[in-house]
Design a protein around this motif. Structure first.
Motif, mmCIF file in Angstrom:
data_model
loop_
_atom_site.group_PDB
_atom_site.id
_atom_site.type_symbol
_atom_site.label_atom_id
_atom_site.label_comp_id
_atom_site.label_asym_id
_atom_site.label_seq_id
_atom_site.Cartn_x
_atom_site.Cartn_y
_atom_site.Cartn_z
ATOM 1 N N THR A 1 9.294 -0.024 4.657
ATOM 2 C CA THR A 1 8.045 -0.185 5.409
ATOM 3 C C THR A 1 7.945 -1.598 5.976
ATOM 4 O O THR A 1 7.566 -1.784 7.141
ATOM 5 N N ALA B 1 2.401 6.388 -7.114
ATOM 6 C CA ALA B 1 1.481 7.382 -7.668
ATOM 7 C C ALA B 1 2.032 8.799 -7.531
ATOM 8 O O ALA B 1 1.941 9.609 -8.455
ATOM 9 N N ILE B 2 2.635 9.086 -6.389
ATOM 10 C CA ILE B 2 3.211 10.426 -6.180
ATOM 11 C C ILE B 2 4.414 10.650 -7.085
ATOM 12 O O ILE B 2 4.556 11.713 -7.702
ATOM 13 N N GLY C 1 2.486 1.657 -3.352
ATOM 14 C CA GLY C 1 1.538 2.152 -4.353
ATOM 15 C C GLY C 1 1.323 3.647 -4.251
ATOM 16 O O GLY C 1 1.265 4.358 -5.265
ATOM 17 N N ILE C 2 1.201 4.136 -3.022
ATOM 18 C CA ILE C 2 1.054 5.580 -2.827
ATOM 19 C C ILE C 2 2.305 6.308 -3.314
ATOM 20 O O ILE C 2 2.220 7.328 -4.011
ATOM 21 N N THR C 3 3.468 5.770 -2.976
ATOM 22 C CA THR C 3 4.723 6.379 -3.414
ATOM 23 C C THR C 3 4.836 6.363 -4.929
ATOM 24 O O THR C 3 5.262 7.351 -5.539
ATOM 25 N N PHE D 1 0.830 -1.202 0.000
ATOM 26 C CA PHE D 1 0.000 0.000 0.000
ATOM 27 C C PHE D 1 0.866 1.253 0.000
ATOM 28 O O PHE D 1 0.631 2.182 -0.782
ATOM 29 N N ASN D 2 1.875 1.304 0.870
ATOM 30 C CA ASN D 2 2.785 2.454 0.898
ATOM 31 C C ASN D 2 3.549 2.581 -0.406
ATOM 32 O O ASN D 2 3.776 3.686 -0.892
ATOM 33 N N THR E 1 10.245 3.584 -5.163
ATOM 34 C CA THR E 1 9.065 2.817 -4.771
ATOM 35 C C THR E 1 9.462 1.520 -4.069
ATOM 36 O O THR E 1 8.904 1.167 -3.020
#
Length: 94
Positions: A48, A25-26, A21-23, A18-19, A41
């Motif tokens: 994490t 996207a950013i 994926g957020i990274t 999840f972390n 990523t």
């Protein structure tokens, strides 16, 4: 709370993905090269996973390694849990 080692690993892996994926996207929005985006990523996901696993180790250490199935509250064979007579039960049980 008792969590098996397998469940903790799965939970930590899900948090890592999840972390990551957020990274991802950013970082895809930022004007960086693809190699930098992929490397960052993967590093975020790996860090994490390591940090959540280390956090689980700290919690296990602070509990004294006493988390076993037999010591869980609510187990029928657990003799250390006793009903307190000096506490009024909630009104819905009267």
């Amino acid at each position: 709370m008792y969590v098996t080692m397998r469940a903790a690993l799965v939970r930590n892996a899900v948090v890592s993905v999840f972390n990551g994926g957020i990274t991802l996207a950013i970082l895809l929005i930022a004007p960086l090269g693809l190699a930098a985006v992929i490397a960052n990523t993967l590093l975020v996901a790996a860090s994490t996973l390591v940090m959540t696993t280390a956090g689980d180790g700290v919690v296990y250490f602070l509990q004294g390694g006493r988390a076993s199935v037999e010591s869980l509250p609510g187990r029928p064979n657990n003799r250390s849990i006793q009903r307190r007579d000096d506490v009024d039960p909630p009104s819905r049980y009267r």
